[in-house]
Scaffold this active site. Structure first.
Site, PDB file in Angstrom:
ATOM      1  N   HIS A  97       0.831  -1.201   0.000  1.00 56.01           N
ATOM      2  CA  HIS A  97       0.000   0.000   0.000  1.00 56.01           C
ATOM      3  C   HIS A  97       0.874   1.262   0.000  1.00 56.01           C
ATOM      4  CE1 HIS A  97      -3.377  -2.605   0.851  1.00 56.01           C
ATOM      5  NE2 HIS A  97      -4.207  -1.575   0.954  1.00 56.01           N
ATOM      6  N   HIS A 104       1.134  -3.991   9.304  1.00 58.45           N
ATOM      7  CA  HIS A 104       2.519  -3.851   8.847  1.00 58.45           C
ATOM      8  C   HIS A 104       3.407  -3.411  10.001  1.00 58.45           C
ATOM      9  CE1 HIS A 104       2.737  -4.590   4.568  1.00 58.45           C
ATOM     10  NE2 HIS A 104       1.631  -3.887   4.371  1.00 58.45           N
TER      11      HIS A 104
END
Length: 248
Positions: A147, A196
């Site tokens: 992303h 993440h």
């Protein structure tokens, strides 16, 4: 002749600055990747993730419910679906205004960005964070953050294209600043949602920025001047006094 030289001279300097920024982004990624490979980011990664969770319940992100929903909305701006829609819309727009070479370069930039993201994920194959529960489903490896990388590639490329079409420095700064802000917000949302490690996001930003800048340099070197410095939307120039007198 002097006017021509003024127009030519800034271009190599700008390309040199862009090349330096691209090299800095690539160096940043390499440094983070090296630290991750040696497991030197563990303490840093864990401290950041835990700071974003309630002290007495690591399954609960800090902040109210509406903030959690906002984070999910923001993270969607870096999803493949949204970036695909934005890229297709950009390609169609560029084709409609006659900038076919620019559209081709943007397509190559976007596709190569996806390939870069997937290739790096496969190369490092880092596991997703298991320190806190994930607030979203995840399907791929953790390093680097896809992303963060792809939002940097797409939004920075769009920001650069729009900025090149504007003569005013203030407008250019706003467009570039907005594109950077979008990429940063997407990366931060990935941390907040626990999907993440911070080092994943730092690596994604670095690699994505370097990749976007590389394609900006390619565009500046190989596209005709009128394709890199005009959007096709500029207003027609006002008639000169001579033209006005003739028309009268």
């Amino acid at each position: 002749m002097k006017n021509a030289l003024r127009r030519i001279q800034p271009k190599p300097f700008k390309n040199l600055v862009l090349a330096m920024l691209c090299a800095m982004g690539a160096w940043g990624f390499i440094e983070v990747a090296d630290e991750v490979a040696e497991d030197d980011t563990k303490q840093f990664d864990e401290a950041i993730l835990l700071s974003l969770r309630e002290a007495d319940d690591t399954s609960d992100p800090i902040g109210p419910i509406w903030f959690e929903e906002a984070a999910r909305d923001i993270t969607a701006l870096g999803s493949l679906a949204i970036l695909l829609l934005a890229s297709v819309g950009t390609l169609v727009f560029l084709m409609l205004i006659g900038k076919r070479r620019t559209s081709l370069l943007f397509l190559l930039c976007a596709l190569s960005g996806v390939a870069l993201s997937q290739g790096l994920k496969g190369l490092y194959d880092r596991a997703r964070p298991d320190l806190v529960p994930h607030e979203m489903h995840v399907l791929t490896a953790s390093f680097p953050s896809g992303h963060s990388l792809l939002s940097a590639v797409i939004y920075l490329s769009l920001g650069a294209m729009l900025a090149n079409s504007q003569p005013r420095l203030l407008v250019k700064s706003f467009l570039i600043g907005t594109s950077i802000a979008l990429a940063i917000l997407v990366g931060l949302s990935r941390l907040y949602l626990g999907v993440h490690w911070p080092s994943d996001v730092l690596a994604g930003w670095s690699a994505g920025a370097a990749w976007a800048i590389l394609w900006v340099i390619i565009a500046r070197l190989f596209l005709p001047r009128q394709e890199t410095e005009s959007s096709g939307l500029e207003q027609p120039a006002p008639p000169s006094p001579a033209q006005t007198s003739r028309n009268a």
